[in-house]
Write an enzyme that holds these catalytic residues in place. Structure first.
Site, PDB file in Angstrom:
ATOM      1  N   SER A  28      28.295 -30.776  51.942  1.00 38.63           N
ATOM      2  CA  SER A  28      27.166 -29.932  51.511  1.00 38.63           C
ATOM      3  C   SER A  28      25.826 -30.559  51.837  1.00 38.63           C
ATOM      4  O   SER A  28      25.540 -31.676  51.415  1.00 38.63           O
ATOM      5  CB  SER A  28      27.204 -29.717  49.998  1.00 38.63           C
ATOM      6  OG  SER A  28      28.181 -28.811  49.656  1.00 38.63           O
ATOM      7  N   HIS A  59      26.696 -24.432  54.582  1.00 46.18           N
ATOM      8  CA  HIS A  59      27.811 -24.751  55.481  1.00 46.18           C
ATOM      9  C   HIS A  59      27.764 -23.825  56.690  1.00 46.18           C
ATOM     10  O   HIS A  59      27.680 -22.608  56.544  1.00 46.18           O
ATOM     11  CB  HIS A  59      29.149 -24.597  54.756  1.00 46.18           C
ATOM     12  CG  HIS A  59      29.414 -25.678  53.760  1.00 46.18           C
ATOM     13  ND1 HIS A  59      30.285 -26.710  53.988  1.00 46.18           N
ATOM     14  CD2 HIS A  59      28.889 -25.904  52.548  1.00 46.18           C
ATOM     15  CE1 HIS A  59      30.295 -27.524  52.944  1.00 46.18           C
ATOM     16  NE2 HIS A  59      29.464 -27.048  52.039  1.00 46.18           N
ATOM     17  N   HIS A  81      36.668 -25.164  50.670  1.00 49.54           N
ATOM     18  CA  HIS A  81      36.854 -25.767  49.345  1.00 49.54           C
ATOM     19  C   HIS A  81      37.966 -25.064  48.581  1.00 49.54           C
ATOM     20  O   HIS A  81      38.154 -23.854  48.709  1.00 49.54           O
ATOM     21  CB  HIS A  81      35.564 -25.662  48.522  1.00 49.54           C
ATOM     22  CG  HIS A  81      34.390 -26.312  49.170  1.00 49.54           C
ATOM     23  ND1 HIS A  81      33.594 -25.656  50.087  1.00 49.54           N
ATOM     24  CD2 HIS A  81      33.878 -27.557  49.039  1.00 49.54           C
ATOM     25  CE1 HIS A  81      32.637 -26.473  50.496  1.00 49.54           C
ATOM     26  NE2 HIS A  81      32.789 -27.637  49.878  1.00 49.54           N
ATOM     27  N   TYR A  83      37.839 -24.401  45.474  1.00 50.14           N
ATOM     28  CA  TYR A  83      37.272 -23.416  44.530  1.00 50.14           C
ATOM     29  C   TYR A  83      36.930 -22.083  45.195  1.00 50.14           C
ATOM     30  O   TYR A  83      36.643 -21.106  44.523  1.00 50.14           O
ATOM     31  CB  TYR A  83      36.030 -23.980  43.812  1.00 50.14           C
ATOM     32  CG  TYR A  83      34.880 -24.351  44.710  1.00 50.14           C
ATOM     33  CD1 TYR A  83      34.090 -23.380  45.321  1.00 50.14           C
ATOM     34  CD2 TYR A  83      34.576 -25.685  44.960  1.00 50.14           C
ATOM     35  CE1 TYR A  83      33.036 -23.725  46.152  1.00 50.14           C
ATOM     36  CE2 TYR A  83      33.527 -26.043  45.786  1.00 50.14           C
ATOM     37  CZ  TYR A  83      32.766 -25.054  46.373  1.00 50.14           C
ATOM     38  OH  TYR A  83      31.734 -25.394  47.198  1.00 50.14           O
ATOM     39  N   GLU A  84      36.968 -22.042  46.518  1.00 52.76           N
ATOM     40  CA  GLU A  84      36.723 -20.754  47.187  1.00 52.76           C
ATOM     41  C   GLU A  84      37.974 -19.878  47.146  1.00 52.76           C
ATOM     42  O   GLU A  84      37.947 -18.733  47.576  1.00 52.76           O
ATOM     43  CB  GLU A  84      36.294 -20.991  48.636  1.00 52.76           C
ATOM     44  CG  GLU A  84      34.916 -21.622  48.717  1.00 52.76           C
ATOM     45  CD  GLU A  84      34.504 -21.911  50.145  1.00 52.76           C
ATOM     46  OE1 GLU A  84      34.049 -20.989  50.818  1.00 52.76           O
ATOM     47  OE2 GLU A  84      34.653 -23.074  50.594  1.00 52.76           O
ATOM     48  N   ALA A 111      28.670 -34.567  49.227  1.00 54.46           N
ATOM     49  CA  ALA A 111      27.644 -34.726  48.206  1.00 54.46           C
ATOM     50  C   ALA A 111      28.409 -34.884  46.892  1.00 54.46           C
ATOM     51  O   ALA A 111      29.401 -34.192  46.670  1.00 54.46           O
ATOM     52  CB  ALA A 111      26.773 -33.488  48.159  1.00 54.46           C
ATOM     53  N   MET A 209      33.860 -31.976  44.462  1.00 50.61           N
ATOM     54  CA  MET A 209      34.814 -30.853  44.534  1.00 50.61           C
ATOM     55  C   MET A 209      35.478 -30.747  45.904  1.00 50.61           C
ATOM     56  O   MET A 209      35.880 -29.656  46.325  1.00 50.61           O
ATOM     57  CB  MET A 209      34.081 -29.537  44.230  1.00 50.61           C
ATOM     58  CG  MET A 209      33.258 -29.540  42.964  1.00 50.61           C
ATOM     59  SD  MET A 209      32.332 -28.004  42.800  1.00 50.61           S
ATOM     60  CE  MET A 209      31.183 -28.425  41.476  1.00 50.61           C
ATOM     61  N   SER A 210      35.575 -31.846  46.627  1.00 49.71           N
ATOM     62  CA  SER A 210      36.103 -31.754  47.999  1.00 49.71           C
ATOM     63  C   SER A 210      36.735 -33.082  48.414  1.00 49.71           C
ATOM     64  O   SER A 210      37.038 -33.931  47.577  1.00 49.71           O
ATOM     65  CB  SER A 210      34.959 -31.417  48.966  1.00 49.71           C
ATOM     66  OG  SER A 210      34.055 -32.502  49.041  1.00 49.71           O
ATOM     67  N   ASN A 233      22.949 -36.264  42.685  1.00 49.62           N
ATOM     68  CA  ASN A 233      22.470 -36.049  41.310  1.00 49.62           C
ATOM     69  C   ASN A 233      23.298 -36.948  40.401  1.00 49.62           C
ATOM     70  O   ASN A 233      24.412 -37.330  40.764  1.00 49.62           O
ATOM     71  CB  ASN A 233      22.701 -34.582  40.904  1.00 49.62           C
ATOM     72  CG  ASN A 233      24.160 -34.171  41.060  1.00 49.62           C
ATOM     73  OD1 ASN A 233      24.604 -33.882  42.175  1.00 49.62           O
ATOM     74  ND2 ASN A 233      24.907 -34.186  39.985  1.00 49.62           N
ATOM     75  N   HIS A 245      22.957 -26.466  42.418  1.00 50.13           N
ATOM     76  CA  HIS A 245      23.256 -26.620  43.851  1.00 50.13           C
ATOM     77  C   HIS A 245      21.966 -26.864  44.641  1.00 50.13           C
ATOM     78  O   HIS A 245      21.971 -27.551  45.653  1.00 50.13           O
ATOM     79  CB  HIS A 245      23.988 -25.369  44.353  1.00 50.13           C
ATOM     80  CG  HIS A 245      24.565 -25.511  45.732  1.00 50.13           C
ATOM     81  ND1 HIS A 245      25.456 -26.520  46.080  1.00 50.13           N
ATOM     82  CD2 HIS A 245      24.377 -24.782  46.868  1.00 50.13           C
ATOM     83  CE1 HIS A 245      25.771 -26.395  47.357  1.00 50.13           C
ATOM     84  NE2 HIS A 245      25.141 -25.352  47.858  1.00 50.13           N
TER      85      HIS A 245
HETATM   86  N1  HPA Z   1      29.785 -32.634  40.344  1.00 45.28           N
HETATM   87  C1  HPA Z   1      30.649 -32.116  41.221  1.00 45.28           C
HETATM   88  N2  HPA Z   1      30.363 -31.920  42.500  1.00 45.28           N
HETATM   89  C2  HPA Z   1      29.144 -32.279  42.923  1.00 45.28           C
HETATM   90  C3  HPA Z   1      28.189 -32.833  42.063  1.00 45.28           C
HETATM   91  C4  HPA Z   1      28.523 -33.022  40.694  1.00 45.28           C
HETATM   92  O1  HPA Z   1      27.746 -33.500  39.871  1.00 45.28           O
HETATM   93  N3  HPA Z   1      27.083 -33.081  42.823  1.00 45.28           N
HETATM   94  C5  HPA Z   1      27.371 -32.691  44.084  1.00 45.28           C
HETATM   95  N4  HPA Z   1      28.622 -32.212  44.155  1.00 45.28           N
END
Ligand code: HPA
Length: 271
Positions: A28, A59, A81, A83-84, A111, A209-210, A233, A245
């Site tokens: 991402s 993406h 992903h 989650y998609e 990320a 998440m990946s 973050n 996001h």
């Molecule tokens: N959690 C999950 N996935 C992420 C995060 C997060 O804080 N930051 C970027 N991708």
């Protein structure tokens, strides 16, 4: 599954991807790195019969084949992903396509949220190992023996020799690089503060998440993996603020130069 991979291999071979020994998966907000490649050729996922397309903003949904430092590289600019809604074996398509093209080393990037309290937004982390709390596994289902064994070993999924070399390279080139454990949850919700406390307790340094499905599939078929997380973050509950996001993409953009320098170092000197 194999038909889709074969279709992808055919189209990618037509643009010279069969010369690539190096694969790159860009997470991402990190997809712009593929613009660094010279003499770029593109194959859109949508143009490969049966290939999934990611709907996540940021993406680009295409393979980029090009040269850098005299080496041919195949990059996925955008990944799929869990989650998609794709089963995790579908997430394996890109990596298996690379394997069949002849890729030997793969750099996976993402990320991620910072779980380790010593990290901050913008920290670059070399993935030493992972914890799969995604709730699934890409190797569930009939084993494709041509790729690897039914019960693959996972003790050196992020290649130790390459990690050792990379830490030295980073230190020699004044690149700040932490090393830690990546934990995957399914998403798409960001985690709760309680989940992040659990993640820290069980040994995670970053959460996302990946990446884990692709890494497991790569390790299964004998591709050596190096993983880099950009902490975009601090994870939920660390700071008294909500996660978004937009923040992920903003930090990725603000960290682009440092991320690019690290990937350049890996492609030029490590791979
Ligand atoms: N959690 C999950 N996935 C992420 C995060 C997060 O804080 N930051 C970027 N991708």
């Amino acid at each position: 599954m194999l038909e889709i991979i074969n279709a992808a291999v055919k189209q990618l071979t037509a643009v010279g991807a069969d010369k690539a020994k190096i694969g790159l998966i860009l997470g991402s907000g990190l997809g712009d790195y593929a613009e660094c490649l010279e003499n770029k050729r593109f194959v859109n996922y949508a143009d490969i019969k049966g290939y999934p397309v990611s709907e996540v903003h940021g993406h680009k949904n295409r393979f980029v084949v090009g040269e850098l430092y005299g080496k041919t590289v195949i990059a996925m600019q955008g990944r799929f992903h869990y989650y998609e809604g794709y089963p995790q074996n579908v997430l394996s398509l890109g990596v298996r396509t690379m394997k069949m093209l002849g890729v030997e080393k793969l750099l996976v990037t993402n990320a991620a949220g910072g779980v380790n309290l010593g990290y901050k937004s913008g920290t670059l982390m070399l993935i030493s190992d992972h914890i799969n709390l995604s709730g699934s596994n890409p190797l569930i289902g009939k084993n494709l023996d041509q790729f690897g064994p039914r019960f693959p070993d996972q003790s050196n999924v992020y290649d130790k020799a390459l990690r050792t070399q990379l830490k030295k390279l980073a230190a020699d080139n004044d690149v700040e690089l932490e090393e830690g454990v990546y934990l995957m949850m399914s998403g798409p919700c960001y985690e709760t503060p309680a989940e992040i406390r659990m993640a820290r307790t069980i040994g995670a340094d970053a959460v996302g998440m990946s990446t884990i499905p692709e890494t497991m599939v790569a390790a299964h078929c004998g591709i050596k993996v190096v993983g880099i997380s950009l902490i975009t973050n601090m994870a939920a509950g660390v700071l008294d603020q909500p996660l978004s996001h937009e923040e992920v993409n903003e930090t990725a953009a603000a960290s682009a130069i440092r991320f690019t320098n690290l990937v350049n170092l890996i492609l030029e000197k490590l791979f």
